[in-house]
Design a protein around this motif. Sequence first.
Motif, PDB file in Angstrom:
ATOM      1  N   GLU A  49       0.723  -1.262  -0.087  1.00  0.00           N
ATOM      2  CA  GLU A  49       0.029   0.142   0.058  1.00  0.00           C
ATOM      3  C   GLU A  49       0.836   1.247  -0.039  1.00  0.00           C
ATOM      4  OE1 GLU A  49      -2.587  -0.148   3.386  1.00  0.00           O
ATOM      5  OE2 GLU A  49      -3.756  -1.640   2.654  1.00  0.00           O
ATOM      6  N   PRO A  50       0.338   2.280  -0.726  1.00  0.00           N
ATOM      7  CA  PRO A  50      -0.891   2.441  -1.405  1.00  0.00           C
ATOM      8  C   PRO A  50      -0.983   1.691  -2.617  1.00  0.00           C
ATOM      9  CG  PRO A  50       0.556   4.326  -1.508  1.00  0.00           C
ATOM     10  CD  PRO A  50       1.335   3.594  -0.726  1.00  0.00           C
ATOM     11  N   ALA A  51      -2.194   1.629  -3.235  1.00  0.00           N
ATOM     12  CA  ALA A  51      -2.558   0.962  -4.239  1.00  0.00           C
ATOM     13  C   ALA A  51      -1.692   0.953  -5.474  1.00  0.00           C
ATOM     14  CB  ALA A  51      -4.025   0.999  -4.653  1.00  0.00           C
ATOM     15  N   HIS A  52      -1.102   2.080  -5.657  1.00  0.00           N
ATOM     16  CA  HIS A  52      -0.292   2.236  -6.887  1.00  0.00           C
ATOM     17  C   HIS A  52       1.165   1.737  -7.009  1.00  0.00           C
ATOM     18  CE1 HIS A  52      -0.477   6.038  -4.502  1.00  0.00           C
ATOM     19  NE2 HIS A  52       0.753   6.179  -4.733  1.00  0.00           N
ATOM     20  N   ILE A  53       1.508   1.113  -5.574  1.00  0.00           N
ATOM     21  CA  ILE A  53       2.772   0.427  -5.848  1.00  0.00           C
ATOM     22  C   ILE A  53       2.343  -0.967  -5.158  1.00  0.00           C
ATOM     23  CG2 ILE A  53       4.150   2.426  -4.896  1.00  0.00           C
ATOM     24  CD1 ILE A  53       4.067   1.158  -1.912  1.00  0.00           C
ATOM     25  N   ASP A  54       1.258  -1.308  -5.105  1.00  0.00           N
ATOM     26  CA  ASP A  54       0.862  -2.760  -4.930  1.00  0.00           C
ATOM     27  C   ASP A  54       1.603  -3.845  -5.889  1.00  0.00           C
ATOM     28  OD1 ASP A  54      -0.393  -5.046  -3.451  1.00  0.00           O
ATOM     29  OD2 ASP A  54      -2.031  -4.909  -5.040  1.00  0.00           O
ATOM     30  N   ARG A  55       2.374  -4.764  -5.515  1.00  0.00           N
ATOM     31  CA  ARG A  55       3.099  -5.518  -6.143  1.00  0.00           C
ATOM     32  C   ARG A  55       4.288  -5.142  -6.946  1.00  0.00           C
ATOM     33  NH1 ARG A  55       2.926  -9.132  -3.114  1.00  0.00           N
ATOM     34  NH2 ARG A  55       2.222  -7.422  -1.670  1.00  0.00           N
TER      35      ARG A  55
END
Length: 176
Positions: free
Chosen positions: A78-84
């Motif tokens: 998190e945040p979503a734009h760095i997920d995985r």
Amino acid sequence: MAPTVADRRTLLSGVAATLATASLAGCLSGEDEGDEDGESDPIVEEAEAIEGDTDPDLWQDVAEIHLEGYVGGWVGVEPAHIDRVENPTLVLFEGRPYEISWENRDNMKHNLAIWNADDERVEEHATDVVDDEGGTETLAFTPTAEMSIYICEHQPGIQRGDLEVVDEEGGSEGDT
């Protein structure tokens, strides 16, 4: 004494086998070669990308960042734009408080420290070492312009990501 035909055949078959093995290994590894777009693949299996979104507008409301620690690299949660995303660049606004939390995911020694461009720790900005899977640590800090990377001091060559410190007006530190 002159070499025999059998000696030459043995030598040539050994050389041929070595070349075939090396060629096959190069074709199968692919980790350093990149994909058809010329981009490298993540080293950590849980990661899906090596680049996240660094648009400061997306980071405007972020105060908490969550990562997972592996010997091969950090993986964003998190945040979503760095997920995985493996070793994601973190965009931080100078003077705002942040917390980076991370979880040990492989039972190896990890810590998270913030370093400057001279590869030196910035003040005492580092978590304790965690060596048990599932163990977590959190680093609370306020970014300054000298901060340039976050790193695991036990795997500094592969477990490191960039910090992009942005001033409140929205420009990266050092931009002219």
